[in-house]
Design an enzyme around this catalytic site. Structure first.
Site, PDB file in Angstrom:
ATOM      1  N   GLY A 363       0.919  -1.185   0.076  1.00  0.00           N
ATOM      2  CA  GLY A 363       0.135  -0.082  -0.198  1.00  0.00           C
ATOM      3  C   GLY A 363       0.915   1.026   0.018  1.00  0.00           C
ATOM      4  O   GLY A 363       2.094   1.073   0.336  1.00  0.00           O
ATOM      5  N   PRO A 364       0.405   2.469  -0.213  1.00  0.00           N
ATOM      6  CA  PRO A 364       1.047   3.573  -0.317  1.00  0.00           C
ATOM      7  C   PRO A 364       1.662   3.974   1.099  1.00  0.00           C
ATOM      8  O   PRO A 364       1.129   3.435   2.033  1.00  0.00           O
ATOM      9  CB  PRO A 364       0.038   4.745  -0.947  1.00  0.00           C
ATOM     10  CG  PRO A 364      -1.513   3.892  -0.399  1.00  0.00           C
ATOM     11  CD  PRO A 364      -1.222   2.499  -0.570  1.00  0.00           C
ATOM     12  N   PRO A 365       2.547   4.825   1.112  1.00  0.00           N
ATOM     13  CA  PRO A 365       2.989   5.505   2.452  1.00  0.00           C
ATOM     14  C   PRO A 365       1.946   6.065   3.570  1.00  0.00           C
ATOM     15  O   PRO A 365       0.919   6.567   3.043  1.00  0.00           O
ATOM     16  CB  PRO A 365       4.064   6.330   2.209  1.00  0.00           C
ATOM     17  CG  PRO A 365       4.309   6.172   0.534  1.00  0.00           C
ATOM     18  CD  PRO A 365       3.254   5.515   0.024  1.00  0.00           C
ATOM     19  N   GLY A 366       2.153   5.699   4.782  1.00  0.00           N
ATOM     20  CA  GLY A 366       1.310   6.427   5.647  1.00  0.00           C
ATOM     21  C   GLY A 366      -0.107   5.708   6.075  1.00  0.00           C
ATOM     22  O   GLY A 366      -0.822   6.312   6.752  1.00  0.00           O
ATOM     23  N   VAL A 367      -0.448   4.377   5.644  1.00  0.00           N
ATOM     24  CA  VAL A 367      -1.511   3.507   5.828  1.00  0.00           C
ATOM     25  C   VAL A 367      -1.478   2.739   6.741  1.00  0.00           C
ATOM     26  O   VAL A 367      -2.337   2.040   7.233  1.00  0.00           O
ATOM     27  CB  VAL A 367      -1.880   3.114   4.475  1.00  0.00           C
ATOM     28  CG1 VAL A 367      -2.338   4.028   3.489  1.00  0.00           C
ATOM     29  CG2 VAL A 367      -0.945   1.743   3.963  1.00  0.00           C
ATOM     30  N   GLY A 368      -0.345   2.679   7.517  1.00  0.00           N
ATOM     31  CA  GLY A 368      -0.154   1.857   8.744  1.00  0.00           C
ATOM     32  C   GLY A 368       0.480   0.502   8.550  1.00  0.00           C
ATOM     33  O   GLY A 368      -0.028  -0.579   9.099  1.00  0.00           O
ATOM     34  N   LYS A 369       1.054   0.412   7.308  1.00  0.00           N
ATOM     35  CA  LYS A 369       1.777  -1.271   7.342  1.00  0.00           C
ATOM     36  C   LYS A 369       2.689  -1.599   8.470  1.00  0.00           C
ATOM     37  O   LYS A 369       2.447  -2.701   8.783  1.00  0.00           O
ATOM     38  CB  LYS A 369       2.348  -1.045   5.801  1.00  0.00           C
ATOM     39  CG  LYS A 369       1.482  -0.697   4.586  1.00  0.00           C
ATOM     40  CD  LYS A 369       2.183  -1.033   3.316  1.00  0.00           C
ATOM     41  CE  LYS A 369       3.320   0.056   3.379  1.00  0.00           C
ATOM     42  NZ  LYS A 369       3.020   1.324   3.165  1.00  0.00           N
ATOM     43  N   THR A 370       3.524  -0.600   8.690  1.00  0.00           N
ATOM     44  CA  THR A 370       4.734  -1.075   9.588  1.00  0.00           C
ATOM     45  C   THR A 370       4.008  -0.866  11.111  1.00  0.00           C
ATOM     46  O   THR A 370       4.284  -2.125  12.004  1.00  0.00           O
ATOM     47  CB  THR A 370       5.632  -0.049   9.814  1.00  0.00           C
ATOM     48  OG1 THR A 370       6.446   0.090   8.271  1.00  0.00           O
ATOM     49  CG2 THR A 370       6.870  -0.288  10.813  1.00  0.00           C
ATOM     50  N   SER A 687      -3.549   2.708 -18.299  1.00  0.00           N
ATOM     51  CA  SER A 687      -4.582   2.915 -17.724  1.00  0.00           C
ATOM     52  C   SER A 687      -5.331   4.226 -18.464  1.00  0.00           C
ATOM     53  O   SER A 687      -6.392   4.512 -18.322  1.00  0.00           O
ATOM     54  CB  SER A 687      -4.838   2.851 -16.410  1.00  0.00           C
ATOM     55  OG  SER A 687      -3.910   3.973 -15.854  1.00  0.00           O
ATOM     56  N   LYS A 730      -7.744   5.082  -7.094  1.00  0.00           N
ATOM     57  CA  LYS A 730      -8.257   6.056  -8.166  1.00  0.00           C
ATOM     58  C   LYS A 730      -9.496   6.498  -7.714  1.00  0.00           C
ATOM     59  O   LYS A 730      -9.935   7.651  -7.928  1.00  0.00           O
ATOM     60  CB  LYS A 730      -8.381   5.256  -9.480  1.00  0.00           C
ATOM     61  CG  LYS A 730      -6.904   4.978 -10.162  1.00  0.00           C
ATOM     62  CD  LYS A 730      -7.049   4.048 -11.468  1.00  0.00           C
ATOM     63  CE  LYS A 730      -5.754   3.791 -11.910  1.00  0.00           C
ATOM     64  NZ  LYS A 730      -5.839   3.033 -13.313  1.00  0.00           N
TER      65      LYS A 730
END
Length: 781
Positions: A363-370, A687, A730
């Protein structure tokens, strides 16, 4: 005669050199050899200082009696060597010095000049002479070499390297001078060879000396063999063990260290093959001198074996409700992740045995993966370790170094498991899409074994050289995109997408987590600060443009810091309430405006939707037609795939020019310029195909495109609309820009269920199989 006149007379008439003298005790120095020795007698120290100060050589000769502390002139041998001082080191808290010298040439004392502070002598070089024929000299030289070679083979103290170095010397006198120094002969025997001038006579004396010593060595061995045969086995073992203990005690070693290590290894209950390997290394340790580099290498290896958690493990939480509560408390949303962890615990509860899953959060940065990986560890009651893979390009970071290398150590996998102290932690491999490789190997290939449940039960680190079971470890990897992850590695992981948040989700995250965290970090209390929902929305819309909440947290932190500064200055002590109208006072002018979409229906301009590694975004594609020769210009830092999509769109429209009411000759007389703004940002992917086709057709037909319509989809030469990826991101981008109608490929209809309900209520998703359906919806004919 004065001393100065005497020196001049000796120097001129006899060709002598004046230099300080040092008398050696128990050692004879030969030309072209080196010697390191300690100097403590005041006379000798003064001689050294004199030579160093005046930058002159020094004469070194042996004493006749080594036990005399202060020798007289008559007690010093007159034949010695001229030596050059290479290094002088003062001994701390002492007047002694350590001296390193190089013997230059043989010389003899001509005259003793001064004996006050130190001996000063006049010496004359005395080179060796040879009155024999070359053949005779060579014969004696070979006999002397054989005598030395025979002795060296019998005396194990002489290394092969030393033997090779000596036997390679080609000149007889240099051979004698160097060979005789590596064996401890009697001083008087060695001095005789130094004082002998004739080369052949020196070779004869050398051969006799070594032949006699070889005979003595053979007799010693014979006597030793007879004595050993007279000792029975038990007495022999007792004798040797006592002797070994005495040697260790004399050296200051701990003779029981090996026994203690062996006992500790046995107490650890290691797997049988690993215990055998460790005990074998302990036996090797007992045979090695503690001053040897191998000793510390083996000791370090055994420490790693003892410290690794081969059997230690934490007990997983068996209460699914508690685990779910921990995950819900730490994170808002992320339902897929939470459900997967609950499923894992449920299967573990039923089977009591399960291999650790290998998850990949994309996912994109800052979504809470870590941060969600940390919460998973808390929910499972496991230890948590993290390894960042960003920029890692050495395979040894994963597998470790072989022990043959200086400074060798295990790889980061084993290192982090040792720090965790358990064999079943939650192990986060962060930024796995940022791996690289160079001449030191490919770390992504090394991870294939680590992340394969069928192989990692016997993972072998190059340093340990024993198998370690990684199957109980829960590996979690994170990435912004899977495009840069090698396919074999990606195939071993269960990919879970963490998409961007809606504004409503960001509002809840800010209220539940970000604001309380920043209030605490800045030394305030909830009683002092309140940020209204309208103010939070104002920050989300006007000051951030992201899929995650990292920038939102920074902006909230900035607001709360300013409030903290006011409280610290005691300017305001009342509760601070931040409303929507107050946001610009804290954060300044808005950073983001909804200006990426069209303000009105325009000809040759169309809004598209794109996916990037930081989330979704909107982009406006512009088309301009000019008189020319049918050239196609593509600008805006477009990638190869996007350029091909533009050409496919032009080819499709050109092939159906009559159907769309376009004169076919216009294509030959018109240059087509397709531009995507924000030219500094790289753009690629298929796309945008239907978006470019719509803008091009609008330009040729001079019909405007509806401004409240955005679209995404790949185009083919037959006008088919193919599915695309990243639909949720998107859709979020369109939602942030206030777009009401979004055209998507019909094949992506199934993906609409992943889009939050609030977005589906606000946006009308229109499906299309062909580009003609897109034209009908988007262009005002």
């Amino acid at each position: 005669m004065e001393e100065k006149d005497l020196i001049n007379l000796i120097t001129e008439e006899k060709g002598a050199k004046i230099m300080p003298l040092i008398a050696l005790r128990g050692k004879v120095l030969f030309p072209k050899t080196y010697l390191n020795f300690d100097v403590g007698r005041p006379q000798s120290v003064a001689a050294i200082n004199k030579a160093v100060t005046e930058k002159t050589d020094i004469f070194i000769a042996a004493q006749k009696n080594a036990f005399i502390e202060s020798p007289k002139i008559s007690e010093i041998l007159t034949c010695g060597v001229i030596a050059r001082i290479k290094q002088v080191v003062k001994v701390q808290n002492s007047s002694n010095v350590k001296v390193s010298v190089e013997a230059i040439a043989r010389a003899k004392i001509v005259e003793f000049i001064d004996t006050k502070d130190h001996f000063t002598v006049a010496v004359q070089e005395a080179p060796y002479i040879n009155d024999s024929t070359e053949a005779e000299t060579e014969a004696y030289f070979r006999v002397a070499k054989n005598a030395f070679y025979e002795y060296a083979l019998a005396d194990k103290r002489i290394s092969k390297e030393m033997l090779g170095t000596i036997t390679e010397i080609k000149t007889p006198n240099e051979f004698v001078d160097n060979a005789i120094t590596i064996v401890n002969f009697k001083e008087e025997d060695v001095q005789v060879i130094l004082e002998t001038d004739d080369t052949v006579k020196r070779l004869v004396a050398f051969e006799k000396l070594f032949s006699r010593e070889s005979e003595i060595l053979r007799i010693e061995r014979k006597i030793t063999g007879k004595v050993r045969q007279s000792i029975d086995k038990s007495q022999k073992e007792f004798y040797l063990r006592e002797q070994l203990k005495a040697i260790h005690t004399e050296l200051g070693d701990d003779p029981e260290e090996g026994e203690e290590l062996a006992q500790k290894i046995k107490e650890k209950n290691l797997p049988k093959d690993i215990e055998e390997k460790a005990l074998k290394e302990v036996k090797r340790l007992d045979k090695i001198n503690p001053s040897s580099p191998d000793y510390s290498i083996i000791l370090n290896y055994l420490d790693w074996i003892r410290d690794l958690p081969f059997n230690e493990a934490t007990e997983d939480t068996d209460d699914l409700k508690v685990a779910k509560e921990v995950l819900d408390k730490d994170h808002f949303g992320l339902e897929k992740v939470k459900q997967r962890i609950v499923e894992y615990l449920a299967v573990l509860h039923l089977t009591k045995e399960i291999k650790g899953p290998i998850l990949c959060f994309v996912g994109p940065p800052g979504v809470g993966k870590t941060s969600v990986a940390t919460s998973i560890a808390r929910a499972l009651n496991r230890k948590f370790v993290r390894m960042s893979l960003g920029g890692v390009k050495d395979e040894a970071e994963i597998r470790g170094h072989r022990r043959t290398y200086v400074g060798a150590r295990p790889g980061r996998i084993i290192f982090e498991l040792k720090n965790a102290g358990t064999k079943n932690p939650v192990f986060l491999l962060d930024e796995i899409d940022k791996l690289s490789s160079d001449i030191h190997g490919d770390p992504a290939s090394a991870l294939l074994e680590v992340l394969d449940p069928e192989q990692n039960t016997t993972f072998r680190d190059r340093f340990l050289e024993v198998p370690f079971d990684l199957s109980k470890v829960m590996f979690i990897t994170t990435a912004n995109t899977v495009d840069t992850i090698p396919q074999p590695l990606l195939d071993r992981m269960e990919v879970i997408e963490l998409n961007g948040y809606t504004n409503e989700e960001k509002l809840e995250i800010a209220k539940r987590y970000l604001i309380p965290k920043q209030i605490k970090n800045n030394g305030l209390t909830p009683a002092k600060v309140e940020i209204t929902d309208e103010a939070i929305n104002e920050i989300i819309v006007g000051y951030t443009m992201e899929a995650g909440v990292r920038n939102l947290e920074r902006e909230l932190s900035s607001v709360i810091r300013k409030i903290a500064a006011k409280v610290a200055e005691n300017k305001r002590t009342r509760r601070q309430v931040v409303k929507a109208d107050d946001v610009d006072k804290y954060l300044g002018v808005k950073k983001y405006l909804r200006d990426k979409t069209l303000d009105k229906d325009e000809i040759g301009a169309c809004t598209g939707l794109a996916w990037t590694s930081v989330g979704g975004t909107t982009l406006t594609i512009e088309v301009s037609l000019m008189k020319g020769k049918g050239e196609i210009l593509l600008t805006g830092k477009l990638g190869d795939v996007m350029k091909e999509s533009a050409r496919a769109a032009i080819s499709y429209i050109r092939s159906r020019a009559v159907k769309f009411g376009i004169d076919e000759e216009r294509f030959e007389k018109t240059d087509i310029h397709v531009h995507v703004p924000e030219g500094a940002t790289p753009k690629d992917g298929p796309s945008a195909g239907i978006t470019m086709a719509t803008a091009i057709l609008s330009a040729f037909t001079e019909k405007p495109v509806r401004r409240n319509v955005a679209m995404t989809g790949e185009i083919t030469l037959r006008g088919k609309v193919l599915p695309i990826g990243g639909l949720k991101e998107k859709a979020l981008a369109a939602y942030r820009q206030g777009i009401k109608d979004v055209i998507i490929p019909t094949a992506n209809k199934k993906d609409l269920q992943d889009i939050p309900k609030e977005i589906r209520k606000e946006i009308n998703f229109i499906t299309a199989d062909s580009v003609e359906e897109v034209f009908e919806r988007a262009i005002k004919f």
